[in-house]
Design a protein around this motif. Sequence first.
Motif, mmCIF file in Angstrom:
data_model
loop_
_atom_site.group_PDB
_atom_site.id
_atom_site.type_symbol
_atom_site.label_atom_id
_atom_site.label_comp_id
_atom_site.label_asym_id
_atom_site.label_seq_id
_atom_site.Cartn_x
_atom_site.Cartn_y
_atom_site.Cartn_z
ATOM 1 N N ALA A 113 8.850 -43.152 18.759
ATOM 2 C CA ALA A 113 7.712 -42.541 18.217
ATOM 3 C C ALA A 113 7.787 -40.846 18.516
ATOM 4 N N LYS A 114 6.937 -40.111 17.806
ATOM 5 C CA LYS A 114 6.928 -38.658 17.955
ATOM 6 C C LYS A 114 5.381 -38.738 18.546
ATOM 7 N N VAL A 115 5.327 -37.593 19.461
ATOM 8 C CA VAL A 115 4.003 -37.296 19.971
ATOM 9 C C VAL A 115 3.278 -36.173 19.439
ATOM 10 N N SER A 124 -0.117 -29.205 30.520
ATOM 11 C CA SER A 124 0.616 -29.817 31.105
ATOM 12 C C SER A 124 1.012 -31.242 30.312
ATOM 13 N N ALA A 125 -0.138 -31.539 29.559
ATOM 14 C CA ALA A 125 0.044 -32.774 28.433
ATOM 15 C C ALA A 125 0.755 -31.960 27.169
ATOM 16 N N LYS A 126 0.383 -30.788 26.843
ATOM 17 C CA LYS A 126 1.043 -30.429 25.723
ATOM 18 C C LYS A 126 2.431 -30.143 25.747
ATOM 19 N N ALA A 127 2.905 -29.859 27.037
ATOM 20 C CA ALA A 127 4.152 -29.817 27.423
ATOM 21 C C ALA A 127 5.091 -30.942 27.159
ATOM 22 N N MET A 128 4.434 -32.199 26.812
ATOM 23 C CA MET A 128 5.089 -33.401 26.649
ATOM 24 C C MET A 128 5.010 -33.720 25.097
ATOM 25 N N ALA A 129 4.582 -32.985 24.363
ATOM 26 C CA ALA A 129 4.396 -33.174 23.021
ATOM 27 C C ALA A 129 5.338 -32.617 22.178
ATOM 28 N N ASP A 130 5.461 -33.530 21.068
ATOM 29 C CA ASP A 130 6.361 -32.854 19.815
ATOM 30 C C ASP A 130 5.527 -31.746 18.986
ATOM 31 N N ALA A 131 4.246 -32.059 19.108
ATOM 32 C CA ALA A 131 3.419 -30.963 18.205
ATOM 33 C C ALA A 131 1.902 -31.187 18.765
ATOM 34 N N GLU A 147 9.547 -39.486 11.258
ATOM 35 C CA GLU A 147 9.231 -40.848 12.020
ATOM 36 C C GLU A 147 8.028 -41.584 11.402
ATOM 37 N N ASP A 148 8.247 -42.797 11.776
ATOM 38 C CA ASP A 148 7.033 -43.639 10.945
ATOM 39 C C ASP A 148 5.844 -43.873 12.121
ATOM 40 N N LYS A 149 6.211 -43.809 13.444
ATOM 41 C CA LYS A 149 5.226 -44.117 14.327
ATOM 42 C C LYS A 149 4.854 -42.645 15.151
ATOM 43 N N ILE A 150 3.755 -42.515 15.271
ATOM 44 C CA ILE A 150 3.089 -41.296 15.950
ATOM 45 C C ILE A 150 2.096 -41.768 17.032
ATOM 46 N N LYS A 169 2.342 -44.922 11.001
ATOM 47 C CA LYS A 169 1.364 -45.821 12.190
ATOM 48 C C LYS A 169 0.989 -44.891 13.121
ATOM 49 N N ILE A 170 -0.240 -44.976 13.474
ATOM 50 C CA ILE A 170 -0.749 -44.046 14.448
ATOM 51 C C ILE A 170 -1.192 -44.796 15.509
ATOM 52 N N ILE A 171 -0.752 -44.425 16.906
ATOM 53 C CA ILE A 171 -0.989 -45.280 18.166
ATOM 54 C C ILE A 171 -1.756 -44.355 18.913
ATOM 55 N N PRO A 172 -3.052 -44.763 19.149
ATOM 56 C CA PRO A 172 -3.992 -43.873 20.020
ATOM 57 C C PRO A 172 -3.435 -44.094 21.470
ATOM 58 N N VAL A 173 -3.618 -42.646 22.008
ATOM 59 C CA VAL A 173 -3.167 -42.606 23.554
ATOM 60 C C VAL A 173 -4.391 -41.718 24.177
ATOM 61 N N PRO A 174 -4.933 -42.050 25.339
ATOM 62 C CA PRO A 174 -5.019 -43.336 25.650
ATOM 63 C C PRO A 174 -6.223 -44.075 24.959
ATOM 64 N N LYS A 175 -6.171 -45.581 25.145
ATOM 65 C CA LYS A 175 -7.090 -46.341 24.350
ATOM 66 C C LYS A 175 -8.757 -45.892 25.080
ATOM 67 N N GLY A 176 -9.417 -45.597 23.860
ATOM 68 C CA GLY A 176 -10.903 -44.995 24.400
ATOM 69 C C GLY A 176 -10.962 -43.799 24.498
#
Length: 315
Positions: A113-115, A124-131, A147-150, A169-176
């Motif tokens: 998955a892409k982030v 610090s979180a942005k530094a780990m993302a693809d966009a 990619e089909d998964k994000i 397919k969008i995968i929410p991170v974190p849940k909630g």
Amino acid sequence: MKECINKKEKLINHINELKNQKNAIILAHNYQPREIQEIADFIGDSLELCIIAEKTEADIIVFCGVDFMAETAKILNPTKKVLLPEIVDSECPMAHQLPPEVIIQAKKEHPDAKVVIYVNTLASAKAMADATCTSANADKVVNLFEEDKILFGPDNNLAYFVEKRTDKKIIPVPKGGHCYVHKMYTLEDAKKVKAEYPDAELLIHPESNPELQDIADYVMSTGGMVKHVLNSPVETFIIGTECDMISRLNIELEKVGKSKNLVPLRSDAICKSMKNITLEKIETCLIEEKYEVNLDKEIIEKAKVAIDKMLSLNK
């Protein structure tokens, strides 16, 4: 009363003098109190302020917003001095819901998955993302990837908004993950205000719950709300986002000699962190040049790649 007005005028005049002396610029988010918006050089949503921050020739950027916004300005302007007038109570609670370790775990579980993460996150979180993305362009950013998964975070309601506008397919991170202000809104709120103003359009921010998005006349970013209200023939709007968005809308309407009836979906929908900046704190910030935002060089470089991916949509 007259004494208070004179004191405020002197304060504003001094702020303007300091800005000119130090080649400083004041950026204010749409959720800032009206008096802060009024003295800003630019007002906007996260995307608009990102674009302005990248282009500014000022030596000092005073960011009237919350922590992640000032960090973003620093990432885009690493050689400039970025100041946040309030440091103790400037945290965006949602931004802190997605620490790097949560992204690391999610990538282990979904290595293909892409982030894509909301700009409402720490550097610090942005530094780990693809966009990165904003509520104004989240679906467009997601669709930049093959990619089909994000992996998408931290706001689950914005993830719902995006999933309805893409085949991925969008995968929410974190849940909630959520914004506590937009989480306040309920269907009962909408029905109650709509019954009182039956001819009004309901404008809902995509950080709001799915059931609100599904019944809204329009789901849009704050920047989108400005354009819509200014150009629509409709006279009454129910505004489903932070209350001081109505201040921004009124400022823009006054500039063009228009007047509309703007009704908050909830009068208590207030982001407390956004209200901690005052004119006095801006003055002190410019005098003492505090509080300066400093970030690790490696984080700046990595986070800028993710932000630049988003900004490529505007070039």
